[in-house]
Design a protein around this motif. Structure first.
Motif, PDB file in Angstrom:
ATOM      1  N   ARG A 323       0.824  -1.218   0.000  1.00 51.39           N
ATOM      2  CA  ARG A 323       0.000   0.000   0.000  1.00 51.39           C
ATOM      3  C   ARG A 323       0.855   1.263   0.000  1.00 51.39           C
ATOM      4  NH1 ARG A 323      -5.830   1.068   2.616  1.00 51.39           N
ATOM      5  NH2 ARG A 323      -6.229   2.903   1.333  1.00 51.39           N
ATOM      6  N   THR A 350      -5.112  -9.500  -6.597  1.00 48.11           N
ATOM      7  CA  THR A 350      -4.516  -8.688  -7.668  1.00 48.11           C
ATOM      8  C   THR A 350      -3.417  -9.438  -8.407  1.00 48.11           C
ATOM      9  OG1 THR A 350      -2.753  -7.599  -6.374  1.00 48.11           O
ATOM     10  CG2 THR A 350      -4.956  -6.599  -6.278  1.00 48.11           C
ATOM     11  N   GLU A 355      -2.196  -6.275 -14.206  1.00 48.17           N
ATOM     12  CA  GLU A 355      -1.222  -5.345 -13.589  1.00 48.17           C
ATOM     13  C   GLU A 355      -0.310  -6.055 -12.591  1.00 48.17           C
ATOM     14  OE1 GLU A 355      -4.941  -4.633 -13.217  1.00 48.17           O
ATOM     15  OE2 GLU A 355      -4.741  -2.715 -12.160  1.00 48.17           O
ATOM     16  N   HIS A 358      -0.837  -5.204  -6.520  1.00 47.01           N
ATOM     17  CA  HIS A 358      -1.071  -3.831  -6.076  1.00 47.01           C
ATOM     18  C   HIS A 358      -2.069  -3.857  -4.913  1.00 47.01           C
ATOM     19  CE1 HIS A 358      -4.148  -4.482  -9.266  1.00 47.01           C
ATOM     20  NE2 HIS A 358      -4.919  -3.729  -8.508  1.00 47.01           N
ATOM     21  N   GLU A 362      -6.351   0.644  -1.859  1.00 45.55           N
ATOM     22  CA  GLU A 362      -5.861   1.960  -2.286  1.00 45.55           C
ATOM     23  C   GLU A 362      -6.408   2.316  -3.672  1.00 45.55           C
ATOM     24  OE1 GLU A 362      -4.138   4.114  -0.512  1.00 45.55           O
ATOM     25  OE2 GLU A 362      -3.899   5.560  -2.147  1.00 45.55           O
ATOM     26  N   LYS A 363      -6.434   1.317  -4.542  1.00 47.40           N
ATOM     27  CA  LYS A 363      -6.916   1.567  -5.897  1.00 47.40           C
ATOM     28  C   LYS A 363      -8.383   2.016  -5.866  1.00 47.40           C
ATOM     29  CE  LYS A 363      -6.985  -0.426 -10.497  1.00 47.40           C
ATOM     30  NZ  LYS A 363      -6.950  -1.643 -11.278  1.00 47.40           N
ATOM     31  N   LYS A 364      -9.153   1.320  -5.027  1.00 48.54           N
ATOM     32  CA  LYS A 364     -10.579   1.653  -4.918  1.00 48.54           C
ATOM     33  C   LYS A 364     -10.746   3.084  -4.388  1.00 48.54           C
ATOM     34  CE  LYS A 364     -14.873  -0.409  -3.587  1.00 48.54           C
ATOM     35  NZ  LYS A 364     -15.550  -1.088  -2.526  1.00 48.54           N
ATOM     36  N   GLN A 366      -8.643   5.562  -4.647  1.00 47.14           N
ATOM     37  CA  GLN A 366      -8.268   6.539  -5.687  1.00 47.14           C
ATOM     38  C   GLN A 366      -9.358   6.658  -6.734  1.00 47.14           C
ATOM     39  OE1 GLN A 366      -5.908   8.586  -5.253  1.00 47.14           O
ATOM     40  NE2 GLN A 366      -5.090   7.510  -3.478  1.00 47.14           N
ATOM     41  N   GLU A 367      -9.963   5.508  -7.080  1.00 43.39           N
ATOM     42  CA  GLU A 367     -11.010   5.531  -8.105  1.00 43.39           C
ATOM     43  C   GLU A 367     -12.227   6.315  -7.610  1.00 43.39           C
ATOM     44  OE1 GLU A 367      -9.794   1.433 -10.450  1.00 43.39           O
ATOM     45  OE2 GLU A 367     -11.498   1.389  -9.064  1.00 43.39           O
TER      46      GLU A 367
END
Ligand SMILES: Cc1cc2nc3c(=O)[nH]c(=O)nc-3n(C[C@H](O)[C@H](O)[C@H](O)COP(=O)(O)O)c2cc1C
Length: 372
Positions: A323, A350, A355, A358, A362-364, A366-367
């Motif tokens: 993360r 992941t 990709e 990851h 964190e991705k969620k 940011q999205e």
């Protein structure tokens, strides 16, 4: 009193602080195990984050030992060129790097002639999913570890870690719950530890006494009839007597229910962050080589307490650095709030994406902040 941010050395390898990136499978290699650009970029990012030592994701020493897709390979000479780029990118950014040598044993997906191999036959729902290794296969596997170690040296790694934890091959041999052999590699602890010791000796013979060698081992398996803390201490002592430079202590297997190596759930207290505290204390009493402790660390005070009380010499982190690759630098610079990892384990899923590794949380996040 030992400090987290001070230089130390393991058999001549200098670490600028006591934080270690625990081996973490990235699924960023090519389908043939070769190093690819994405993996290099990821290593550069981790190195910029100032962690004292990076341990690569587990790298398979022969095809039968491959555990998953796009896993790093160190099984042939063709891998060395890419591995040189892997070490160079870390060295160029001022980092230090070890490769983790591994064989998946009964969990192997490699396209070996006979499918997966391990200490004993595995029959699941009437189907044989792994075969017991004969002594010829054992001998060839030991050599494969030795040859992989020589490739590691040629590629410029600063150290080698032998993966003997988490229910992969060497851990399967150590564990009576997987190893039911009746020959020199099964039964007594001495016999179950024989393969690990032989792999260690083969590697030591090939790399020499001045090259740092580490082993990652389970504190215990958390399985009925599995490896116990008392046995782990004895095996660690055998390795230390043979000149091993440091041990990383983890625990659990895929089969260990809630006590898998990467436990789900947010730690509520410092005590719960350090999964193997009691085992580490037992190790400390009996074994006199440096101890790297992994498992659930999320807060700076826990890391500091473990090192300052001399429970362990080094603190290893896996998920928190997925993360926040810059976590160690952040802590060094005085921003000491807890790691933002929530131990949800969605990073495992992941590994199957294009990709690769990851942080899904964190991705969620940011999205949701930046909807497409
Ligand atoms: C995605 C992922 C991949 C991992 N791959 C490896 C590996 O290749 N070798 C290994 O010894 N441990 C591996 N682990 C286990 C970690 O090194 C570590 O022992 C465990 O996650 C506990 O540490 P943590 O609480 O800091 O995550 C992996 C863990 C995760 C989350």
């Amino acid at each position: 009193m030992p400090q987290l941010f001070e230089p130390t050395a393991i058999n001549g390898m200098v670490l600028k602080n006591r934080f270690i990136r625990s081996a973490t499978y990235e699924a960023m290699a090519g389908s043939d195990g070769t190093v690819r650009e994405q993996l290099l970029e990821y290593m550069a990012e981790l190195t910029r984050g100032q962690v004292g030592l990076i341990i690569s994701g587990h790298a398979y020493v022969n095809r039968a030992g491959q555990a998953g897709p796009r896993q790093l390979g160190i099984h042939s000479e063709a891998m060395v060129q890419g591995l040189k780029r892997f070490t160079s990118v870390i060295h160029d950014h001022g980092g230090v790097v070890a490769v983790q040598l591994a064989h998946a044993g009964k969990r192997g997906i490699g396209t070996g002639e006979h499918g997966a191999v391990g200490p004993s036959d595995v029959i699941e729902e009437g189907v044989k999913t792994a075969s017991a290794m004969d002594t010829d296969t054992i001998r060839k596997t030991i050599i494969a570890f030795g040859e992989a170690a020589q490739r590691a040296v040629a590629a410029g790694f600063d150290a080698i870690q032998i993966h003997a934890a988490h229910g992969y091959m060497l851990s399967q041999f150590l564990s009576p719950s997987f190893n039911t052999r009746e020959d020199a590699y099964g039964g007594s602890l001495e016999n179950r530890a024989r393969l690990l010791l032989e792999v260690y000796q083969e590697i030591r013979h090939r790399v020499g006494e001045h090259f740092p060698l580490l082993v990652k081992i389970n504190a215990e398996d958390f399985l009925e009839g599995g490896l116990t803390v008392a046995e782990m201490v004895q095996v660690s002592r055998m390795l230390a007597d043979g000149g091993l430079d440091a041990i990383e202590m983890s625990g659990g297997t895929f089969e260990s229910g809630r006590s898998t190596p990467s436990r789900v759930g947010t730690a509520k207290s410092a005590e719960r962050e350090v999964y193997y505290r009691t085992a580490a204390a037992a190790f400390r009493q009996e074994v006199k080589i440096p101890l790297i402790l992994v498992g659930g660390f999320l807060s700076y005070p826990s890391a500091e307490e473990v090192v300052q009380s001399r429970l362990a010499d080094y603190v290893a982190l896996s998920r928190p650095l997925i993360r926040e690759p810059q976590l160690v630098q952040r802590w060094r610079d005085g921003q000491r709030s807890k790691a933002s990892c929530i131990s949800c384990n969605r990073c495992f899923a992941t590994l199957a994406t294009k990709e690769g590794l990851h942080c899904a949380a964190e991705k969620k996040l940011q999205e949701s902040k930046n909807p497409a």
